[in-house]
Design a protein around this motif. Structure first.
Motif, PDB file in Angstrom:
ATOM      1  N   HIS A  99      80.792  42.429  25.689  1.00 47.12           N
ATOM      2  CA  HIS A  99      79.676  42.559  24.759  1.00 47.12           C
ATOM      3  C   HIS A  99      78.941  41.230  24.745  1.00 47.12           C
ATOM      4  N   VAL A 100      77.653  41.295  24.981  1.00 44.68           N
ATOM      5  CA  VAL A 100      76.838  40.095  25.112  1.00 44.68           C
ATOM      6  C   VAL A 100      76.183  39.768  23.768  1.00 44.68           C
ATOM      7  N   ASP A 101      76.490  38.599  23.251  1.00 44.88           N
ATOM      8  CA  ASP A 101      75.934  38.132  21.974  1.00 44.88           C
ATOM      9  C   ASP A 101      76.250  39.066  20.807  1.00 44.88           C
ATOM     10  N   CYS A 102      77.366  39.760  20.887  1.00 45.55           N
ATOM     11  CA  CYS A 102      77.866  40.480  19.715  1.00 45.55           C
ATOM     12  C   CYS A 102      79.386  40.580  19.805  1.00 45.55           C
ATOM     13  N   ASP A 103      80.013  40.948  18.706  1.00 39.59           N
ATOM     14  CA  ASP A 103      81.467  40.870  18.619  1.00 39.59           C
ATOM     15  C   ASP A 103      82.153  41.975  19.442  1.00 39.59           C
ATOM     16  N   ALA A 104      83.471  41.867  19.510  1.00 36.21           N
ATOM     17  CA  ALA A 104      84.264  42.836  20.262  1.00 36.21           C
ATOM     18  C   ALA A 104      84.645  43.987  19.345  1.00 36.21           C
ATOM     19  N   TYR A 105      83.856  45.043  19.381  1.00 29.49           N
ATOM     20  CA  TYR A 105      84.184  46.251  18.607  1.00 29.49           C
ATOM     21  C   TYR A 105      83.914  47.450  19.497  1.00 29.49           C
ATOM     22  N   PHE A 106      84.388  48.613  19.112  1.00 25.45           N
ATOM     23  CA  PHE A 106      84.148  49.810  19.908  1.00 25.45           C
ATOM     24  C   PHE A 106      82.920  50.513  19.351  1.00 25.45           C
ATOM     25  N   SER A 107      81.796  50.356  20.047  1.00 19.51           N
ATOM     26  CA  SER A 107      80.515  50.826  19.515  1.00 19.51           C
ATOM     27  C   SER A 107      80.390  52.348  19.649  1.00 19.51           C
ATOM     28  N   GLU A 108      79.407  52.897  18.963  1.00 21.30           N
ATOM     29  CA  GLU A 108      79.122  54.338  19.069  1.00 21.30           C
ATOM     30  C   GLU A 108      78.803  54.694  20.520  1.00 21.30           C
ATOM     31  N   GLU A 109      78.097  53.779  21.191  1.00 21.45           N
ATOM     32  CA  GLU A 109      77.752  53.964  22.609  1.00 21.45           C
ATOM     33  C   GLU A 109      79.027  54.003  23.469  1.00 21.45           C
ATOM     34  N   ASP A 110      79.968  53.094  23.149  1.00 20.79           N
ATOM     35  CA  ASP A 110      81.232  53.058  23.896  1.00 20.79           C
ATOM     36  C   ASP A 110      81.992  54.370  23.715  1.00 20.79           C
ATOM     37  N   LYS A 111      81.962  54.855  22.483  1.00 20.64           N
ATOM     38  CA  LYS A 111      82.655  56.093  22.156  1.00 20.64           C
ATOM     39  C   LYS A 111      82.001  57.276  22.887  1.00 20.64           C
ATOM     40  N   ALA A 112      80.677  57.306  22.853  1.00 17.41           N
ATOM     41  CA  ALA A 112      79.945  58.393  23.511  1.00 17.41           C
ATOM     42  C   ALA A 112      80.246  58.395  25.006  1.00 17.41           C
ATOM     43  N   GLN A 113      80.324  57.206  25.586  1.00 18.13           N
ATOM     44  CA  GLN A 113      80.590  57.094  27.024  1.00 18.13           C
ATOM     45  C   GLN A 113      82.017  57.556  27.349  1.00 18.13           C
ATOM     46  N   ALA A 114      82.971  57.130  26.508  1.00 23.46           N
ATOM     47  CA  ALA A 114      84.378  57.512  26.735  1.00 23.46           C
ATOM     48  C   ALA A 114      84.560  59.021  26.580  1.00 23.46           C
ATOM     49  N   CYS A 115      83.718  59.637  25.751  1.00 22.95           N
ATOM     50  CA  CYS A 115      83.838  61.064  25.457  1.00 22.95           C
ATOM     51  C   CYS A 115      82.759  61.888  26.166  1.00 22.95           C
ATOM     52  N   ALA A 116      82.121  61.291  27.173  1.00 21.75           N
ATOM     53  CA  ALA A 116      80.952  61.919  27.808  1.00 21.75           C
ATOM     54  C   ALA A 116      81.254  63.312  28.362  1.00 21.75           C
ATOM     55  N   PHE A 117      82.456  63.523  28.844  1.00 19.90           N
ATOM     56  CA  PHE A 117      82.774  64.782  29.517  1.00 19.90           C
ATOM     57  C   PHE A 117      83.032  65.925  28.538  1.00 19.90           C
TER      58      PHE A 117
END
Ligand SMILES: [Zn+2]
Length: 167
Positions: free
Chosen positions: A96-114
């Motif tokens: 994560h660039v210039d922000c903290d280490a958290y699991f973002s909504e985008e990260d979740k959407a990507q992990a659950c894309a299928f």
């Protein structure tokens, strides 16, 4: 308890990659496990988000600054190779660039894309490394923190899991 076991040297390499690629944006890669229990193997991947954004900005509105995308062919090849050796996918990492280490909504959407409401790889763990850019009192980018996340079937959500660094 589920945790991500990684060699310190591999973790250091991921941090170095995050610092090196800071200017371009998020860095990414994959982790696989072997037949036996033990620390994961780390595979550096190219973030193709910028490339896709240039080709199709409507479908890929984000750039490397705030998203990552691993080429599906590369992903498939890494997983097949690990499975061929009796192992499999252990997870993914990105910065994560210039922000903290958290699991973002985008990260979740990507992990659950299928499947939409559950992850494509329910056992995969996700390492997020936070890198902040240069400031007046610090001339080079710096790793702020790292966090690891895994899917909790009970909570139907991603929760933080420990990162265990080994020799
Ligand atoms: Zn992210």
């Amino acid at each position: 308890m589920i945790q991500l076991a990684m060699k310190q040297a591999d973790y250091n390499r991921i941090c170095a990659q995050a610092l090196e690629e800071y200017v371009e944006g998020e860095c990414c890669g994959m982790m696989t496990h072997g037949r036996e229990d033990g620390p994961v193997s780390v595979h550096v991947c190219e973030n193709i988000q910028d490339k896709m954004h240039k080709q199709d900005p409507e479908r890929f509105p984000r750039t490397n600054r705030n998203a990552y995308l691993i080429d599906p062919g590369e992903q498939h090849q890494i997983i097949s190779q690990a499975e061929g050796q009796g192992g499999g996918i252990a997870g993914f990492y990105h910065s994560h660039v210039d922000c903290d280490a958290y699991f973002s909504e985008e990260d979740k959407a990507q992990a659950c894309a299928f499947f939409g409401d559950e992850p494509t790889y329910p056992d995969a763990l996700y390492l997020v490394v936070s890198v902040y850019g240069p400031r007046s009192d610090r001339p080079v980018p710096e790793i702020k923190e790292s966090k690891c996340f895994g899917w909790s079937e009970a909570q139907r959500d991603f929760v933080e899991v420990p990162l265990s660094l080994t020799d």
